[in-house]
Design an enzyme around this catalytic site. Structure first.
Site, PDB file in Angstrom:
ATOM      1  N   ASP A   9       0.879  -1.155   0.000  1.00  0.00           N
ATOM      2  CA  ASP A   9       0.000   0.000   0.000  1.00  0.00           C
ATOM      3  C   ASP A   9       0.928   1.219   0.000  1.00  0.00           C
ATOM      4  OD1 ASP A   9      -2.236   1.762   0.660  1.00  0.00           O
ATOM      5  OD2 ASP A   9      -1.432   1.744   2.710  1.00  0.00           O
ATOM      6  N   ASP A  11      -0.150   5.083   0.888  1.00  0.00           N
ATOM      7  CA  ASP A  11      -0.427   6.102   1.910  1.00  0.00           C
ATOM      8  C   ASP A  11      -0.443   5.492   3.315  1.00  0.00           C
ATOM      9  OD1 ASP A  11      -0.985   8.213  -0.081  1.00  0.00           O
ATOM     10  OD2 ASP A  11      -2.705   6.970  -0.566  1.00  0.00           O
TER      11      ASP A  11
END
Ligand SMILES: [Mg+2]
Length: 235
Positions: A9, A11
């Site tokens: 991922d 953020d």
């Protein structure tokens, strides 16, 4: 099984979102304050309201995160009409400030370097628009370590929808068993990777919200430092 790929991922997994976001909103407010009389409190309230409306209307799509829609809605509330030059200015100010203030979390660069050096493929799987996520990868100096990017804009749905994970596996030409997913969000990253048979790694830094004992059981691994991914790859 020996891992041949790692999905990350972006953020709050590779860099912290909060600080650049707050700085960006401050700069946006400073500009808007010169255009119209508006207090900071009112600005934040209207921004949050606009964001909530867009999220409700477009939930599950990449557009639900698109700041241009938040600013359009905000200006339509403050000015009661569309103002292209102000909306575009706010959007550009927001992202220019955001990108300038992003900082990789500790250990991220050396971890990605190591994985890349070991000829393990790296993909970023993220809920947002491709244009912005490409700019973040470039600005964070990750270009040479990242093999593939999958965004929800491109996939048509957001995590935890399986399409996000399957599209990444397809690009990497890998089976789920040959990969790890590293993310900070239980309901998106961990639930989504578990559902398609990818080994899940939850990164839970101190600053993140508290997790319960039950939560910990949902991920195959829970780590506090991104460098622990290297240990998992060597197991
Ligand atoms: Mg995240």
């Amino acid at each position: 099984m020996k891992k041949e790929g790692v999905l990350f991922d972006l953020d709050n997994t590779l860099y912290g979102y909060k600080l650049p976001h707050q700085k960006a909103l401050n700069v946006v407010y400073s500009f808007l304050k010169k255009e119209i009389q508006i207090s900071k409190i009112k600005f934040i309230r209207l921004y949050d309201l606009s964001k909530q409306e867009i999220k409700r209307e477009l939930s599950g799509t990449a557009s639900a995160h698109n700041r241009i829609l938040y600013f359009q809605r905000l200006i339509e509330k403050t000015h009661n009409t569309v103002h292209p030059h102000i909306i575009l200015k706010l959007y550009n100010l927001y992202w220019n400030t955001f990108l300038k203030n992003m900082k990789l979390d500790r250990g991220v660069l050396e971890t990605l370097k190591r994985i890349h050096k070991d000829k393990i493929k790296i993909a970023i799987v993220s809920d947002l628009t491709t244009n912005i996520q490409l700019k973040k990868i470039k600005k964070l100096g990750l270009t040479r370590y990242i093999d593939f990017l999958v965004t929800s804009e491109e996939a048509g749905s957001e995590k935890p929808h399986s399409i996000m994970f399957l599209l990444a596996l397809n690009k990497m030409r890998l089976k789920p068993e040959a990969t790890l997913f590293v993310g900070d969000d239980l309901s998106k990253d961990i639930a989504g990777s578990n559902a398609v048979g990818i080994e899940s790694v939850l990164i839970s830094r101190k600053k993140n919200k508290k997790l319960s004992g039950e939560d910990y059981k949902k991920a195959n691994h829970v780590i506090k430092d991104i460098k622990e991914v290297l240990k998992i790859l060597n197991e």
